[in-house]
Write an enzyme that holds these catalytic residues in place. Sequence first.
Site, mmCIF file in Angstrom:
data_model
loop_
_atom_site.group_PDB
_atom_site.id
_atom_site.type_symbol
_atom_site.label_atom_id
_atom_site.label_comp_id
_atom_site.label_asym_id
_atom_site.label_seq_id
_atom_site.Cartn_x
_atom_site.Cartn_y
_atom_site.Cartn_z
ATOM 1 N N ARG A 232 -4.408 2.017 -13.800
ATOM 2 C CA ARG A 232 -4.707 3.478 -14.313
ATOM 3 C C ARG A 232 -3.470 4.146 -14.862
ATOM 4 N NH1 ARG A 232 -7.278 5.180 -9.160
ATOM 5 N NH2 ARG A 232 -9.110 4.169 -9.980
ATOM 6 N N ASN B 89 -1.602 7.085 -2.019
ATOM 7 C CA ASN B 89 -1.708 5.789 -2.352
ATOM 8 C C ASN B 89 -0.662 5.089 -1.671
ATOM 9 O OD1 ASN B 89 -3.850 6.136 -4.679
ATOM 10 N ND2 ASN B 89 -2.059 7.255 -5.339
ATOM 11 N N ASP C 263 -0.296 -0.187 -6.829
ATOM 12 C CA ASP C 263 -1.169 0.496 -6.102
ATOM 13 C C ASP C 263 -1.564 -0.816 -5.339
ATOM 14 O OD1 ASP C 263 -3.963 0.782 -5.299
ATOM 15 O OD2 ASP C 263 -3.553 2.632 -6.180
ATOM 16 N N ASP D 43 -3.942 -0.555 -2.891
ATOM 17 C CA ASP D 43 -5.381 -0.440 -2.376
ATOM 18 C C ASP D 43 -5.734 0.358 -1.370
ATOM 19 O OD1 ASP D 43 -5.943 -2.774 -4.305
ATOM 20 O OD2 ASP D 43 -5.231 -4.001 -2.483
ATOM 21 N N ASP E 281 -5.647 3.651 0.816
ATOM 22 C CA ASP E 281 -5.447 5.175 0.632
ATOM 23 C C ASP E 281 -5.587 5.760 1.943
ATOM 24 O OD1 ASP E 281 -5.103 4.673 -2.523
ATOM 25 O OD2 ASP E 281 -7.279 4.107 -2.260
ATOM 26 N N ASP F 178 -10.386 2.126 1.918
ATOM 27 C CA ASP F 178 -10.385 0.913 1.066
ATOM 28 C C ASP F 178 -9.650 -0.281 1.986
ATOM 29 O OD1 ASP F 178 -11.442 2.465 -0.982
ATOM 30 O OD2 ASP F 178 -9.629 3.045 -1.752
ATOM 31 N N GLU G 233 -10.981 -3.503 0.208
ATOM 32 C CA GLU G 233 -10.456 -3.793 -0.956
ATOM 33 C C GLU G 233 -9.260 -4.420 -0.635
ATOM 34 O OE1 GLU G 233 -9.023 -1.664 -5.183
ATOM 35 O OE2 GLU G 233 -10.453 -0.447 -3.434
#
Length: 176
Positions: free
Chosen positions: A23, A87, A103, A105, A107, A120, A123
């Site tokens: 991102r 994050n 990052d 994953d 959070d 997450d 994830e």
Amino acid sequence: MAIPREGEAIQIHSYKHDGNIHRVWEETIVLKATNNLVIGGNDRTIVTEADGRTWITREPAICYFHARQWFNIIGMLRTDGIYYYCNISSPFVYDQEALKYIDYDLDVKVFPDMSYILLDEDEYEQHSRQMNYPDVIDKILKRNVDHLIYLIHQRKGPFAHDFIEKWYRKYVKLQG
């Protein structure tokens, strides 16, 4: 490592463990910068996802990055209070092109009443297997989740009373 200048507009680049871009935040104004810390502010900035989709942030935000902590914190100023999105990530680096981090994953979303939820985890487990996160990274990340929760409970660092408001006032002043 280079240090951005106060008042400078920088990009923020988030990557995944495999090196792929995750991102990009188009513009964040630097409010404070040292070798170990960058605090920035943005409002209605363009965010580009890895797949090329874009969106615009909805509210003013103060971003906190540390070169020795495995998380970064975004305090979003909404009409009903300050929400935090944390994050779990690598410490940041800055290289003239952008402030960059990986990052990982996980959070933590924190509500105005300082209650929070961990997001997450599924994830994280999936990416941990896919990208072969080393055990040492797994331990560091989990230790930093615990440290982040400690800061939330103690209202320390970016969770301290008036921290976000103080930096938001500076952001507004720099915007002129």
